[in-house]
Design a protein around this motif. Structure first.
Motif, mmCIF file in Angstrom:
data_model
loop_
_atom_site.group_PDB
_atom_site.id
_atom_site.type_symbol
_atom_site.label_atom_id
_atom_site.label_comp_id
_atom_site.label_asym_id
_atom_site.label_seq_id
_atom_site.Cartn_x
_atom_site.Cartn_y
_atom_site.Cartn_z
ATOM 1 N N SER A 182 14.366 -10.149 9.337
ATOM 2 C CA SER A 182 13.091 -10.038 10.047
ATOM 3 C C SER A 182 12.959 -11.113 11.117
ATOM 4 O O SER A 182 12.539 -10.831 12.252
ATOM 5 N N ILE A 183 13.337 -12.346 10.791
ATOM 6 C CA ILE A 183 13.270 -13.441 11.766
ATOM 7 C C ILE A 183 14.206 -13.171 12.934
ATOM 8 O O ILE A 183 13.843 -13.361 14.102
ATOM 9 N N LEU A 184 15.420 -12.709 12.631
ATOM 10 C CA LEU A 184 16.392 -12.421 13.681
ATOM 11 C C LEU A 184 15.910 -11.301 14.595
ATOM 12 O O LEU A 184 16.022 -11.395 15.827
ATOM 13 N N PHE A 185 15.351 -10.248 14.015
ATOM 14 C CA PHE A 185 14.889 -9.105 14.812
ATOM 15 C C PHE A 185 13.723 -9.490 15.707
ATOM 16 O O PHE A 185 13.761 -9.287 16.927
ATOM 17 N N HIS A 186 12.670 -10.039 15.120
ATOM 18 C CA HIS A 186 11.479 -10.380 15.902
ATOM 19 C C HIS A 186 11.762 -11.540 16.858
ATOM 20 O O HIS A 186 11.195 -11.590 17.957
ATOM 21 N N GLY A 187 12.625 -12.469 16.460
ATOM 22 C CA GLY A 187 13.000 -13.555 17.353
ATOM 23 C C GLY A 187 13.771 -13.061 18.560
ATOM 24 O O GLY A 187 13.576 -13.552 19.677
ATOM 25 N N THR A 188 14.652 -12.072 18.355
ATOM 26 C CA THR A 188 15.398 -11.497 19.473
ATOM 27 C C THR A 188 14.468 -10.759 20.427
ATOM 28 O O THR A 188 14.631 -10.833 21.654
ATOM 29 N N ALA A 189 13.483 -10.049 19.886
ATOM 30 C CA ALA A 189 12.511 -9.361 20.739
ATOM 31 C C ALA A 189 11.749 -10.360 21.601
ATOM 32 O O ALA A 189 11.557 -10.156 22.809
#
Length: 261
Positions: free
Chosen positions: A10-17
């Motif tokens: 979740s952190i990786l996904f939202h951080g990439t966005a």
């Protein structure tokens, strides 16, 4: 999925966005600062302008499910902000994305918000186009030459005045596009420019002036780190981002990809 792995994904996904938004807004500022040698503190206003435009247009197109209408809207935002960065109409209605961007994308092991998935894909495509344009085109070569040595670029016949105007318009257009795409992550409001300008400047400082890949790497680091720290230690807010920025700049005063000489 275990709780730890789910949190990491979740952190990786939202951080990439978030990183894609920060990069689109900041890369133009990095190039114009490296080319023109001045800090444009109004850059955040261009991103806010793009957000206001998309709020008005998408509210009028609410309910449309055609991808071409969304892409046309984004194209209009880029052209309007790039061509007229000083005019902002009263487009203050809340943004309503199309229904097909309001759900989730199921990847089997986990579902992700459709709009943020769309944001990451658009950001990746725009980053690729920007890299090809600035690294593989004649105009890109001229921009990089002017950043490296302005007087030498002028001496070989490059029209730097026109290049300044083109680069400024490109950077402003990208900022507007980033503000529009990132309206779901960075809320569009009258104080948008002041509240988020520090993030844009951090990306530029950490990445290095005049660099294309520098702000991209910096945006990934800042976006993922900011998301992770706020998720794990929300009571400390953005403290870790400022601390991380100071550590990086003490190690590399000109940024990760800034010129050392």
């Amino acid at each position: 999925m275990t709780d730890t792995l789910a949190a990491a994904v979740s952190i990786l996904f939202h951080g990439t966005a978030l990183a894609m938004v920060l990069y689109l807004i900041s890369v133009g500022l990095s190039v114009t600062m490296g080319l023109m040698g001045f800090v444009n503190l109004a850059h955040g206003v261009f991103a806010m302008l793009g957000g206001y435009i998309v709020a008005g247009l998408m509210s009028r197109l609410y309910g449309a499910d055609d991808l071409d209408q969304v892409l046309l809207t984004m194209g209009l935002i880029f052209m309007s902000v790039a061509g007229a960065t000083y005019f902002c109409g009263p487009l203050t209605q809340p943004m309503h994305p199309p229904r097909w961007l309001s759900g989730e994308v199921d990847l089997g092991f986990r579902s992700f918000p459709a709009f943020r998935s769309f944001l990451i894909l658009c950001g990746a495509a725009l980053v690729t186009l920007l890299w090809l344009g600035l690294e593989r085109s004649r105009v890109g070569v001229q921009i990089r030459a002017a950043v490296d040595n302005l007087r030498m670029a002028q001496s070989v016949g490059i029209n730097t005045s026109r290049l300044f105007t083109l680069t400024f318009a490109l950077g402003s257009g990208l900022a507007g596009l980033g503000g529009a795409l990132g309206a779901d992550l960075l809320a569009i409001e009258p104080t948008y420019a002041l509240e988020n300008l520090v993030y844009f400047l951090i990306v530029v400082a950490v990445g290095g002036l005049g660099s294309i890949r520098g702000p991209f790497v910096a945006a990934l680091v800042i976006g993922i780190a900011d998301t992770g720290f706020k998720y794990l230690l929300p009571e400390l807010g953005a403290f870790f981002i400022y601390a991380l920025t100071m550590v990086i700049l003490l190690w590399r005063p000109r940024g990760l990809f800034g010129r050392t000489a």
